[in-house]
Design a protein around this motif. Structure first.
Motif, mmCIF file in Angstrom:
data_model
loop_
_atom_site.group_PDB
_atom_site.id
_atom_site.type_symbol
_atom_site.label_atom_id
_atom_site.label_comp_id
_atom_site.label_asym_id
_atom_site.label_seq_id
_atom_site.Cartn_x
_atom_site.Cartn_y
_atom_site.Cartn_z
ATOM 1 N N ARG A 178 -4.322 0.053 8.489
ATOM 2 C CA ARG A 178 -4.682 1.235 7.693
ATOM 3 C C ARG A 178 -4.428 1.015 6.207
ATOM 4 O O ARG A 178 -4.551 1.928 5.401
ATOM 5 N N CYS A 179 -4.073 -0.175 5.801
ATOM 6 C CA CYS A 179 -3.862 -0.491 4.395
ATOM 7 C C CYS A 179 -5.160 -0.213 3.632
ATOM 8 O O CYS A 179 -6.225 -0.688 4.024
ATOM 9 N N GLY A 180 -5.082 0.581 2.565
ATOM 10 C CA GLY A 180 -6.265 0.896 1.775
ATOM 11 C C GLY A 180 -7.016 2.119 2.244
ATOM 12 O O GLY A 180 -8.058 2.457 1.690
ATOM 13 N N MET A 181 -6.522 2.820 3.257
ATOM 14 C CA MET A 181 -7.230 3.995 3.783
ATOM 15 C C MET A 181 -6.639 5.315 3.285
ATOM 16 O O MET A 181 -7.061 6.373 3.702
ATOM 17 N N CYS A 193 0.869 -1.185 0.000
ATOM 18 C CA CYS A 193 0.000 0.000 0.000
ATOM 19 C C CYS A 193 0.905 1.235 0.000
ATOM 20 O O CYS A 193 1.505 1.568 1.017
ATOM 21 N N LYS A 251 -7.166 -4.078 6.730
ATOM 22 C CA LYS A 251 -7.396 -2.631 6.725
ATOM 23 C C LYS A 251 -7.579 -2.097 8.143
ATOM 24 O O LYS A 251 -6.996 -1.091 8.521
ATOM 25 N N ARG A 252 -8.380 -2.787 8.940
ATOM 26 C CA ARG A 252 -8.620 -2.347 10.323
ATOM 27 C C ARG A 252 -7.358 -2.391 11.168
ATOM 28 O O ARG A 252 -7.161 -1.574 12.054
ATOM 29 N N PRO A 265 -13.100 -6.446 -0.803
ATOM 30 C CA PRO A 265 -13.237 -5.386 0.217
ATOM 31 C C PRO A 265 -14.614 -4.719 0.161
ATOM 32 O O PRO A 265 -15.177 -4.541 -0.921
ATOM 33 N N SER A 314 -5.660 -3.271 -3.321
ATOM 34 C CA SER A 314 -6.561 -4.372 -2.959
ATOM 35 C C SER A 314 -6.187 -5.683 -3.650
ATOM 36 O O SER A 314 -6.241 -6.751 -3.040
ATOM 37 N N ASP A 365 -10.559 -6.477 4.608
ATOM 38 C CA ASP A 365 -11.141 -5.598 5.633
ATOM 39 C C ASP A 365 -10.485 -5.808 6.997
ATOM 40 O O ASP A 365 -10.305 -4.849 7.752
ATOM 41 N N GLN A 421 -7.915 4.964 -1.763
ATOM 42 C CA GLN A 421 -9.010 4.173 -1.198
ATOM 43 C C GLN A 421 -8.990 2.717 -1.673
ATOM 44 O O GLN A 421 -9.996 2.161 -2.069
ATOM 45 N N SER A 422 -7.814 2.129 -1.678
ATOM 46 C CA SER A 422 -7.538 0.718 -1.999
ATOM 47 C C SER A 422 -7.698 0.359 -3.471
ATOM 48 O O SER A 422 -7.719 -0.812 -3.814
#
Length: 109
Positions: A37-40, A8, A33-34, A70, A49, A30, A44-45
């Protein structure tokens, strides 16, 4: 991929970091990501992804069709910063709850 490969680019998350959270039980994008922070970031991924799915596949051996896509979360309705930052009553077509407030001497009635 090398463990130092950045998966990312927006959040500078490496293969190794993703591998580590998978080791802690992350099974889907997901989850990753939580935890990372990957994709944030700004993309926006859109860029990472597919790479994350590839890492999940390589680390867990899961087939690609078993790796969940995702989740996408769209805003309910966009609000202009002008609506939030000013006392202007002249707004564009974007509506907010602030449009319905009654003000008296700069205070909400």
């Amino acid at each position: 991929m090398d463990k130092a490969t950045i998966i990312c680019k927006c959040e500078e998350i490496t293969y190794e970091e993703i591998e580590e959270v998978i080791g802690h039980g992350a099974e889907a994008f997901d989850d990753i990501k939580r935890l990372t922070r990957c994709g944030m970031g700004p993309c926006q991924s859109k860029v990472c992804s597919h790479l994350v799915s590839q890492v999940i596949h390589e680390v867990t051996g899961k087939p690609f069709d078993e790796i969940p896509v995702p989740r996408t979360r769209m805003p309910i309705s966009p609000i202009k910063i002008e609506t939030l930052a000013t006392n202007s009553t002249e707004f564009s077509t974007v509506k907010s709850v602030l449009d319905e407030l009654k003000l008296e001497d700069g205070r909400v009635k």
